[in-house]
Design an enzyme around this catalytic site. Structure first.
Site, PDB file in Angstrom:
ATOM      1  N   HIS A   1      -3.345   7.505   1.701  1.00 54.69           N
ATOM      2  CA  HIS A   1      -3.758   6.162   1.277  1.00 54.69           C
ATOM      3  C   HIS A   1      -5.173   5.940   1.796  1.00 54.69           C
ATOM      4  O   HIS A   1      -5.481   6.255   2.947  1.00 54.69           O
ATOM      5  CB  HIS A   1      -2.794   5.131   1.853  1.00 54.69           C
ATOM      6  CG  HIS A   1      -3.244   3.718   1.656  1.00 54.69           C
ATOM      7  ND1 HIS A   1      -3.728   3.264   0.456  1.00 54.69           N
ATOM      8  CD2 HIS A   1      -3.303   2.666   2.512  1.00 54.69           C
ATOM      9  CE1 HIS A   1      -4.059   1.987   0.578  1.00 54.69           C
ATOM     10  NE2 HIS A   1      -3.816   1.595   1.815  1.00 54.69           N
TER      11      HIS A   1
ATOM     12  N   CYS B   1       0.818  -1.222   0.000  1.00 48.69           N
ATOM     13  CA  CYS B   1       0.000   0.000   0.000  1.00 48.69           C
ATOM     14  C   CYS B   1       0.850   1.270   0.000  1.00 48.69           C
ATOM     15  O   CYS B   1       0.364   2.343  -0.364  1.00 48.69           O
ATOM     16  CB  CYS B   1      -0.951   0.007   1.194  1.00 48.69           C
ATOM     17  SG  CYS B   1      -2.114  -1.357   1.127  1.00 48.69           S
TER      18      CYS B   1
ATOM     19  N   ASN C   1     -10.150   0.045  -0.544  1.00 43.30           N
ATOM     20  CA  ASN C   1      -8.688   0.089  -0.447  1.00 43.30           C
ATOM     21  C   ASN C   1      -8.106  -0.508  -1.722  1.00 43.30           C
ATOM     22  O   ASN C   1      -8.201  -1.710  -1.945  1.00 43.30           O
ATOM     23  CB  ASN C   1      -8.258  -0.692   0.795  1.00 43.30           C
ATOM     24  CG  ASN C   1      -6.752  -0.651   1.022  1.00 43.30           C
ATOM     25  OD1 ASN C   1      -5.986  -0.272   0.138  1.00 43.30           O
ATOM     26  ND2 ASN C   1      -6.333  -1.063   2.205  1.00 43.30           N
TER      27      ASN C   1
END
Ligand code: UT7
Length: 326
Positions: free
Chosen positions: A253, A116, A283
């Site tokens: 993020h 990520c 996500n």
């Protein structure tokens, strides 16, 4: 004068299929609800790639849009970096596949894998290539098909992730060398491999000769996230001789709205200064920041001259931040 990596184009691509939380609620074996997903994560829907649609397909579409946005063609680009943990194949890199799909035969292309945090790592690499004079224009892409590594029986993870791609075209520009410059002003990268078991995929070439599924101790990752994200963002700002008070937009993020809110609060910033897309994208790992930057620009939130801090954390653990003036 200082050579800076300045953003001259953005683009993104989201697969056609939108999956609302209601689809998971309708699967009785998952024992989940729209209410749980919404309140615990902030996610309302996500996009899933179509059968046969790959990470490099989506990345190439996002990159083509960033090129069009900049009014440039592939012959103007020296390098492609794709941040991804879900490449089409074990090798070659997704980046070389994007290069071919764009019809580009010049330059060089490679992948960066920091889960990520991948896009932040890729931006730092692109900035270094530009600052050192090794490249004049770098296409930086975050692209993922996390739907391919979900365990559809694990409600703790399968409701959280989505697919997509975002791209930024960076160009070398001579700037005065002050923190009022346009372009990437500072970066901060960190990792601590002792935390591997908090977030990993239980398969891979060398260990199992299989792809595996994502495993996460969500509440443990959560605990690290707010503290490490606020800290890396402040470190990067400090390195640029700036502080949170100078920030126009945090583009974080997009994993969990509660992490996003907690980080903004810890930095002393209001949610009015945060670009939020988690409700619509879920996500998307390394794709989430370039998606949010591109969408934020489209919405009219991000404007030329704005000071932006991006920050991300994920498997590794790996985390970091980039300060960029748009
Ligand atoms: O992008 C890479 C970095 N990743 C992240 O940043 C993710 C970080 N973590 C998170 O976003 C959150 O931890 C989650 C959204 C994953 C979970 O939220 P939480 O508030 O930390 O919940 P929890 O894991 O502590 O679980 C609370 C309860 C548990 O039940 P019990 O043990 O209290 O009875 C879970 O079994 O919620 C249960 N649960 C669910 N219930 C309904 C877990 N998943 C679900 C679900 N639906 N989908």
């Amino acid at each position: 004068m200082t050579r800076r990596a300045v953003v001259v184009g953005t683009g993104h691509y989201l697969p056609e299929r939108v999956v609302e939380n209601a689809e998971f609620e309708a699967m009785p074996e998952l024992e989940t609800s729209d209410e749980w997903i919404r309140t615990r994560s902030g996610i309302e829907r996500r996009h899933f790639a179509a059968e046969g649609e790959t990470t490099s397909d989506m990345a190439a579409k996002a990159a083509a849009r960033a090129l069009a946005d900049a009014g440039l063609t592939t012959s103007d680009v020296d390098a492609i970096i794709v941040a991804t943990s879900t490449p089409d194949l074990t090798f070659p890199s997704a980046a070389t596949m994007v290069q071919a799909k764009l019809g580009m035969t010049n330059g060089f292309a490679f992948d960066v894998q920091a889960v990520c945090a991948g896009f932040v790592y890729a931006l730092a690499n692109a900035s270094a290539l530009i600052a050192s004079g090794q490249a004049n224009r770098v296409m930086v892409i975050g692209a993922e098909t996390f739907s391919r590594i979900m365990d559809w029986t694990d409600r703790g993870t399968c409701v959280l992730f989505g697919d997509g791609a975002g791209a930024l075209l960076l160009e070398a520009q001579e700037q005065p060398g002050a923190n009022t410059d346009r372009g990437i002003l500072s970066t901060d990268l960190n990792s601590d491999g002792r935390y591997k078991d908090l977030l990993y995929v239980d398969g891979g070439v060398s260990a199992t000769q299989s792809t595996g599924h994502l495993r996460m101790q969500g509440n443990q990752v959560f605990r690290h996230a707010v503290e490490k994200l606020a800290s890396t963002a402040n470190t990067a700002l400090d390195r640029a001789g700036l502080s949170a008070a100078d920030v126009d937009w945090i583009v974080p993020h997009q994993a969990n709205i509660r992490i996003i809110q907690g980080t903004a609060k810890k930095m002393g910033l209001s949610m009015d200064n945060v670009v939020v897309t988690v409700q619509d994208h879920g996500n998307t790992s390394a794709a989430s920041i370039p998606l949010a930057l591109s969408v934020g620009k489209e919405r009219g939130q991000i404007k030329d001259g704005d000071l932006i801090v991006t920050e991300a954390i994920g498997g590794g653990l790996a985390w970091g931040a980039v300060v960029v003036r748009w």
